[in-house]
Design a protein around this motif. Structure first.
Motif, PDB file in Angstrom:
ATOM      1  N   GLU A  46       0.828  -1.187   0.000  1.00  0.00           N
ATOM      2  CA  GLU A  46       0.000   0.000   0.000  1.00  0.00           C
ATOM      3  C   GLU A  46       0.872   1.251   0.000  1.00  0.00           C
ATOM      4  O   GLU A  46       1.784   1.373   0.821  1.00  0.00           O
ATOM      5  N   GLY A  47       0.598   2.182  -0.893  1.00  0.00           N
ATOM      6  CA  GLY A  47       1.261   3.474  -0.866  1.00  0.00           C
ATOM      7  C   GLY A  47       0.649   4.353   0.206  1.00  0.00           C
ATOM      8  O   GLY A  47      -0.570   4.515   0.252  1.00  0.00           O
ATOM      9  N   VAL A  48       1.470   4.933   1.080  1.00  0.00           N
ATOM     10  CA  VAL A  48       0.956   5.728   2.193  1.00  0.00           C
ATOM     11  C   VAL A  48       1.306   7.203   2.105  1.00  0.00           C
ATOM     12  O   VAL A  48       0.570   8.034   2.647  1.00  0.00           O
ATOM     13  N   ALA A  49       2.403   7.559   1.452  1.00  0.00           N
ATOM     14  CA  ALA A  49       2.821   8.956   1.389  1.00  0.00           C
ATOM     15  C   ALA A  49       3.638   9.194   0.135  1.00  0.00           C
ATOM     16  O   ALA A  49       4.320   8.286  -0.354  1.00  0.00           O
ATOM     17  N   CYS A  50       3.600  10.429  -0.363  1.00  0.00           N
ATOM     18  CA  CYS A  50       4.283  10.748  -1.613  1.00  0.00           C
ATOM     19  C   CYS A  50       4.755  12.195  -1.581  1.00  0.00           C
ATOM     20  O   CYS A  50       4.019  13.074  -1.121  1.00  0.00           O
ATOM     21  N   PHE A  51       5.971  12.426  -2.051  1.00  0.00           N
ATOM     22  CA  PHE A  51       6.538  13.764  -2.174  1.00  0.00           C
ATOM     23  C   PHE A  51       6.715  14.083  -3.652  1.00  0.00           C
ATOM     24  O   PHE A  51       7.429  13.370  -4.363  1.00  0.00           O
ATOM     25  N   SER A  52       6.075  15.170  -4.109  1.00  0.00           N
ATOM     26  CA  SER A  52       6.103  15.550  -5.512  1.00  0.00           C
ATOM     27  C   SER A  52       7.315  16.429  -5.799  1.00  0.00           C
ATOM     28  O   SER A  52       7.368  17.585  -5.369  1.00  0.00           O
ATOM     29  N   SER A  53       8.274  15.894  -6.535  1.00  0.00           N
ATOM     30  CA  SER A  53       9.441  16.692  -6.891  1.00  0.00           C
ATOM     31  C   SER A  53       9.113  17.770  -7.911  1.00  0.00           C
ATOM     32  O   SER A  53       9.904  18.692  -8.108  1.00  0.00           O
ATOM     33  N   SER A  54       7.951  17.679  -8.559  1.00  0.00           N
ATOM     34  CA  SER A  54       7.550  18.683  -9.529  1.00  0.00           C
ATOM     35  C   SER A  54       7.264  20.029  -8.882  1.00  0.00           C
ATOM     36  O   SER A  54       7.607  21.071  -9.437  1.00  0.00           O
ATOM     37  N   ASP A  55       6.632  20.021  -7.700  1.00  0.00           N
ATOM     38  CA  ASP A  55       6.240  21.276  -7.069  1.00  0.00           C
ATOM     39  C   ASP A  55       6.383  21.278  -5.547  1.00  0.00           C
ATOM     40  O   ASP A  55       6.006  22.254  -4.899  1.00  0.00           O
ATOM     41  N   GLY A  56       6.888  20.206  -4.950  1.00  0.00           N
ATOM     42  CA  GLY A  56       7.062  20.132  -3.516  1.00  0.00           C
ATOM     43  C   GLY A  56       5.822  19.774  -2.733  1.00  0.00           C
ATOM     44  O   GLY A  56       5.867  19.763  -1.496  1.00  0.00           O
ATOM     45  N   SER A  57       4.716  19.498  -3.399  1.00  0.00           N
ATOM     46  CA  SER A  57       3.500  19.119  -2.708  1.00  0.00           C
ATOM     47  C   SER A  57       3.598  17.684  -2.190  1.00  0.00           C
ATOM     48  O   SER A  57       4.439  16.902  -2.644  1.00  0.00           O
ATOM     49  N   GLN A  61      -2.369   8.895   2.114  1.00  0.00           N
ATOM     50  CA  GLN A  61      -3.575   8.096   2.212  1.00  0.00           C
ATOM     51  C   GLN A  61      -4.353   8.498   3.456  1.00  0.00           C
ATOM     52  O   GLN A  61      -3.770   8.946   4.451  1.00  0.00           O
ATOM     53  N   ASP A  62      -5.666   8.349   3.413  1.00  0.00           N
ATOM     54  CA  ASP A  62      -6.508   8.775   4.520  1.00  0.00           C
ATOM     55  C   ASP A  62      -6.127   8.091   5.833  1.00  0.00           C
ATOM     56  O   ASP A  62      -6.257   8.692   6.907  1.00  0.00           O
ATOM     57  N   SER A  63      -5.646   6.869   5.766  1.00  0.00           N
ATOM     58  CA  SER A  63      -5.344   6.121   6.981  1.00  0.00           C
ATOM     59  C   SER A  63      -4.191   6.713   7.784  1.00  0.00           C
ATOM     60  O   SER A  63      -4.077   6.447   8.985  1.00  0.00           O
ATOM     61  N   VAL A  64      -3.331   7.516   7.143  1.00  0.00           N
ATOM     62  CA  VAL A  64      -2.179   8.093   7.835  1.00  0.00           C
ATOM     63  C   VAL A  64      -2.205   9.614   7.852  1.00  0.00           C
ATOM     64  O   VAL A  64      -1.340  10.231   8.492  1.00  0.00           O
ATOM     65  N   LYS A  65      -3.163  10.226   7.194  1.00  0.00           N
ATOM     66  CA  LYS A  65      -3.239  11.680   7.096  1.00  0.00           C
ATOM     67  C   LYS A  65      -3.346  12.301   8.487  1.00  0.00           C
ATOM     68  O   LYS A  65      -4.143  11.867   9.316  1.00  0.00           O
ATOM     69  N   GLY A  66      -2.529  13.321   8.733  1.00  0.00           N
ATOM     70  CA  GLY A  66      -2.499  13.981  10.024  1.00  0.00           C
ATOM     71  C   GLY A  66      -1.561  13.347  11.021  1.00  0.00           C
ATOM     72  O   GLY A  66      -1.287  13.945  12.069  1.00  0.00           O
ATOM     73  N   LYS A  87      -0.378   3.330  15.484  1.00  0.00           N
ATOM     74  CA  LYS A  87      -1.427   2.383  15.828  1.00  0.00           C
ATOM     75  C   LYS A  87      -0.991   0.975  15.460  1.00  0.00           C
ATOM     76  O   LYS A  87      -0.149   0.788  14.579  1.00  0.00           O
ATOM     77  N   PRO A  88      -1.567  -0.040  16.102  1.00  0.00           N
ATOM     78  CA  PRO A  88      -1.212  -1.419  15.736  1.00  0.00           C
ATOM     79  C   PRO A  88      -1.409  -1.708  14.250  1.00  0.00           C
ATOM     80  O   PRO A  88      -0.629  -2.478  13.677  1.00  0.00           O
ATOM     81  N   GLU A  89      -2.402  -1.102  13.624  1.00  0.00           N
ATOM     82  CA  GLU A  89      -2.637  -1.333  12.205  1.00  0.00           C
ATOM     83  C   GLU A  89      -1.573  -0.711  11.304  1.00  0.00           C
ATOM     84  O   GLU A  89      -1.576  -0.945  10.090  1.00  0.00           O
ATOM     85  N   ASP A  90      -0.665   0.090  11.869  1.00  0.00           N
ATOM     86  CA  ASP A  90       0.470   0.608  11.114  1.00  0.00           C
ATOM     87  C   ASP A  90       1.601  -0.408  11.005  1.00  0.00           C
ATOM     88  O   ASP A  90       2.579  -0.163  10.288  1.00  0.00           O
ATOM     89  N   THR A  91       1.495  -1.514  11.705  1.00  0.00           N
ATOM     90  CA  THR A  91       2.530  -2.539  11.668  1.00  0.00           C
ATOM     91  C   THR A  91       2.700  -3.070  10.248  1.00  0.00           C
ATOM     92  O   THR A  91       1.743  -3.532   9.627  1.00  0.00           O
ATOM     93  N   ALA A  92       3.922  -2.985   9.722  1.00  0.00           N
ATOM     94  CA  ALA A  92       4.216  -3.397   8.354  1.00  0.00           C
ATOM     95  C   ALA A  92       5.702  -3.205   8.100  1.00  0.00           C
ATOM     96  O   ALA A  92       6.417  -2.592   8.900  1.00  0.00           O
ATOM     97  N   ARG A  93       6.152  -3.739   6.966  1.00  0.00           N
ATOM     98  CA  ARG A  93       7.474  -3.397   6.491  1.00  0.00           C
ATOM     99  C   ARG A  93       7.324  -2.186   5.570  1.00  0.00           C
ATOM    100  O   ARG A  93       6.486  -2.200   4.661  1.00  0.00           O
TER     101      ARG A  93
END
Length: 128
Positions: A46-57, A61-66, A87-93
Motif C-alpha cells: 500500500e502506498g501511504v505517502a508521496c513527495f512531488s518533486s515537480s512542485d514540492g506538494s 492516504q486517509d489512513s495516515v493523514k495527520g 497504531k497497531p494497524e500501522d505494523t508493516a514493512r
C-alpha cells in the motif's frame, strides 16, 4: 546492493513515534517523485505517502493523514517519514521508492507502475 539505505524502524507501543529515513546513492532524489509504501503480513503493498518533486506538494492516504509526514533533504539526498500516534494497524514493512519522473503525487500515481527503484525496507511493529 540497493541504492536506497533505509533505517529507523523498530518496535514501539501504540501512541509512540518513529522517524524513518531513506538515503540515496548513485542518483539524485530531486530528479524523482518519491513514495513511501508499506506491506503488512497477508496484505497487499500500500502506498501511504508521496513527495512531488515537480512542485514540492505531498499526498497521504486517509489512513495516515495527520499522523505521518514525508519530507526531503536535498543536501543529504535523503527522504524522511515522520510517523506519530502510531497504531497497531500501522505494523508493516516500510519501503521507499522513486518514480521515473518528477510527477505530481496523487492516488493514481501511488497505485501506478512507475515506481521502479526500491529500498530494502525497514520493519515497523506497533504493539502493547
Amino acid at each position: 546492493q540497493s541504492q536506497f539505505v533505509e533505517s529507523g524502524g523498530g518496535l514501539v507501543q501504540p501512541g509512540e513515534s518513529l522517524r524513518l529515513s531513506c538515503s540515496a546513492s548513485g542518483f539524485t532524489l530531486d530528479a524523482h517523485t518519491i513514495g513511501w509504501f508499506r506491506q503488512a503480513p497477508g496484505k497487499e503493498r500500500e502506498g501511504v505517502a508521496c513527495f512531488s518533486s515537480s512542485d514540492g506538494s505531498t499526498y497521504y492516504q486517509d489512513s495516515v493523514k495527520g499522523r505521518f509526514t514525508i519530507s526531503r533533504d536535498n543536501a543529504k539526498n535523503t527522504v524522511w517519514l515522520q510517523m506519530n500516534s502510531l497504531k497497531p494497524e500501522d505494523t508493516a514493512r516500510y519501503y521507499c521508492a522513486t518514480h521515473n519522473r518528477r510527477v505530481r503525487c496523487n492516488d493514481s500515481v501511488l497505485r501506478g507502475p512507475d515506481f521502479a527503484r526500491w529500498g530494502q525496507g525497514t520493519q515497523v511493529t506497533v504493539s502493547s
